[in-house]
Design a protein around this motif. Structure first.
Motif, PDB file in Angstrom:
ATOM      1  N   ASP A   2      48.488  82.515  84.303  1.00  0.00           N
ATOM      2  CA  ASP A   2      48.133  82.971  82.963  1.00  0.00           C
ATOM      3  C   ASP A   2      47.894  81.773  82.039  1.00  0.00           C
ATOM      4  O   ASP A   2      46.934  81.739  81.273  1.00  0.00           O
ATOM      5  CB  ASP A   2      49.235  83.873  82.403  1.00  0.00           C
ATOM      6  N   ARG A   3      48.747  80.778  82.125  1.00  0.00           N
ATOM      7  CA  ARG A   3      48.577  79.570  81.300  1.00  0.00           C
ATOM      8  C   ARG A   3      47.327  78.800  81.695  1.00  0.00           C
ATOM      9  O   ARG A   3      46.619  78.270  80.840  1.00  0.00           O
ATOM     10  CB  ARG A   3      49.809  78.678  81.407  1.00  0.00           C
ATOM     11  N   ARG A  42      39.920  91.624  86.542  1.00  0.00           N
ATOM     12  CA  ARG A  42      40.784  92.761  86.854  1.00  0.00           C
ATOM     13  C   ARG A  42      40.326  93.441  88.135  1.00  0.00           C
ATOM     14  O   ARG A  42      39.146  93.640  88.353  1.00  0.00           O
ATOM     15  CB  ARG A  42      40.701  93.810  85.746  1.00  0.00           C
ATOM     16  N   VAL A  52      48.007  87.025  92.406  1.00  0.00           N
ATOM     17  CA  VAL A  52      49.225  86.250  92.192  1.00  0.00           C
ATOM     18  C   VAL A  52      50.041  86.214  93.482  1.00  0.00           C
ATOM     19  O   VAL A  52      50.553  85.166  93.877  1.00  0.00           O
ATOM     20  CB  VAL A  52      50.059  86.855  91.038  1.00  0.00           C
ATOM     21  N   THR A  78      56.937  85.983  89.254  1.00  0.00           N
ATOM     22  CA  THR A  78      56.671  85.888  87.818  1.00  0.00           C
ATOM     23  C   THR A  78      56.373  84.450  87.389  1.00  0.00           C
ATOM     24  O   THR A  78      55.618  84.238  86.441  1.00  0.00           O
ATOM     25  CB  THR A  78      57.845  86.443  86.989  1.00  0.00           C
ATOM     26  N   ALA A  88      44.663  80.123  82.920  1.00  0.00           N
ATOM     27  CA  ALA A  88      43.544  80.906  82.383  1.00  0.00           C
ATOM     28  C   ALA A  88      43.367  80.600  80.900  1.00  0.00           C
ATOM     29  O   ALA A  88      42.241  80.434  80.414  1.00  0.00           O
ATOM     30  CB  ALA A  88      43.783  82.399  82.606  1.00  0.00           C
ATOM     31  N   GLY A  89      44.466  80.478  80.186  1.00  0.00           N
ATOM     32  CA  GLY A  89      44.413  80.144  78.769  1.00  0.00           C
ATOM     33  C   GLY A  89      43.831  78.775  78.507  1.00  0.00           C
ATOM     34  O   GLY A  89      43.196  78.535  77.477  1.00  0.00           O
ATOM     35  N   ARG A 149      39.680  84.835  85.639  1.00  0.00           N
ATOM     36  CA  ARG A 149      40.349  85.980  86.246  1.00  0.00           C
ATOM     37  C   ARG A 149      39.565  87.240  85.976  1.00  0.00           C
ATOM     38  O   ARG A 149      38.864  87.364  84.976  1.00  0.00           O
ATOM     39  CB  ARG A 149      41.778  86.104  85.752  1.00  0.00           C
ATOM     40  N   MET A 193      52.787  83.943  88.299  1.00  0.00           N
ATOM     41  CA  MET A 193      51.984  84.728  87.358  1.00  0.00           C
ATOM     42  C   MET A 193      51.872  84.007  86.005  1.00  0.00           C
ATOM     43  O   MET A 193      50.785  83.915  85.422  1.00  0.00           O
ATOM     44  CB  MET A 193      52.606  86.111  87.156  1.00  0.00           C
ATOM     45  N   THR A 194      52.965  83.441  85.534  1.00  0.00           N
ATOM     46  CA  THR A 194      52.956  82.711  84.265  1.00  0.00           C
ATOM     47  C   THR A 194      52.075  81.475  84.342  1.00  0.00           C
ATOM     48  O   THR A 194      51.301  81.190  83.422  1.00  0.00           O
ATOM     49  CB  THR A 194      54.395  82.318  83.861  1.00  0.00           C
ATOM     50  N   TYR A 231      42.192  85.670  90.658  1.00  0.00           N
ATOM     51  CA  TYR A 231      41.978  84.367  90.047  1.00  0.00           C
ATOM     52  C   TYR A 231      41.140  83.466  90.940  1.00  0.00           C
ATOM     53  O   TYR A 231      41.255  83.514  92.155  1.00  0.00           O
ATOM     54  CB  TYR A 231      43.332  83.673  89.817  1.00  0.00           C
ATOM     55  N   TRP A 264      45.200  91.130  88.704  1.00  0.00           N
ATOM     56  CA  TRP A 264      44.156  90.163  88.384  1.00  0.00           C
ATOM     57  C   TRP A 264      43.819  89.381  89.642  1.00  0.00           C
ATOM     58  O   TRP A 264      44.675  89.115  90.465  1.00  0.00           O
ATOM     59  CB  TRP A 264      44.639  89.160  87.322  1.00  0.00           C
TER      60      TRP A 264
END
Length: 143
Positions: free
Chosen positions: A50-51, A62, A28, A43, A53-54, A60, A46-47, A69, A67
């Motif tokens: 994350d979205r 670990r 990130v 942040t 990825a969804g 991503r 990061m959000t 990406y 994470w």
């Protein structure tokens, strides 16, 4: 396939431009640093990641507490899917394809002809000097 918002597109551009397909990905922080001109909070980046990825746009993995990406598909694959999705919007796919074909430049038409010829197995083959394998004629000129 979902269309990307402006910030999602900027993040994907970082992943497509900065992260080669063989890379382990970026954090990130690295994405945020690449988007420094936008003055985004960590942040927020990061959000967005994350979205994405969804939505299946990024993968991503670990690494310790963070994470890493990377894009799930190439930019070209994403654009091709958007084009296919546009054909599904309704009306006649054939008419849309004809209209599209008539709107491209001569060079773009040649690229399409070569791709269609390859798909049909009609493209001339030349020897790939790097691997000793046959390569498409247009691949050989791209090197």
């Amino acid at each position: 396939m979902t269309r990307l918002g402006d910030l999602e597109r900027a993040v994907m551009d970082v992943l497509w431009d900065v992260v080669p397909g063989t890379s382990d990905g970026v954090t990130v922080r690295e994405v945020a640093d690449a988007l420094a001109g936008r003055e985004l909070a960590y942040t927020t980046v990061m959000t967005v990641l994350d979205r994405l990825a969804g939505k299946g746009m990024v993968q991503r993995e670990r690494e310790g507490r963070a994470w890493r990406y990377r894009a799930a598909a190439s930019r070209e694959a994403h654009i091709a899917q958007l084009m296919l999705d546009a054909l599904d919007l309704g009306g006649s796919r054939d008419a849309a394809l004809v209209r599209f074909a008539r709107s491209v430049t001569g060079t773009e038409a040649e690229v399409l002809r070569a791709a269609l010829g390859d798909e049909a197995g009609l493209t001339d083959r030349v020897e790939d000097p790097r691997a000793g394998r046959p390569a498409l004629a247009d691949e050989a000129t791209d090197r």
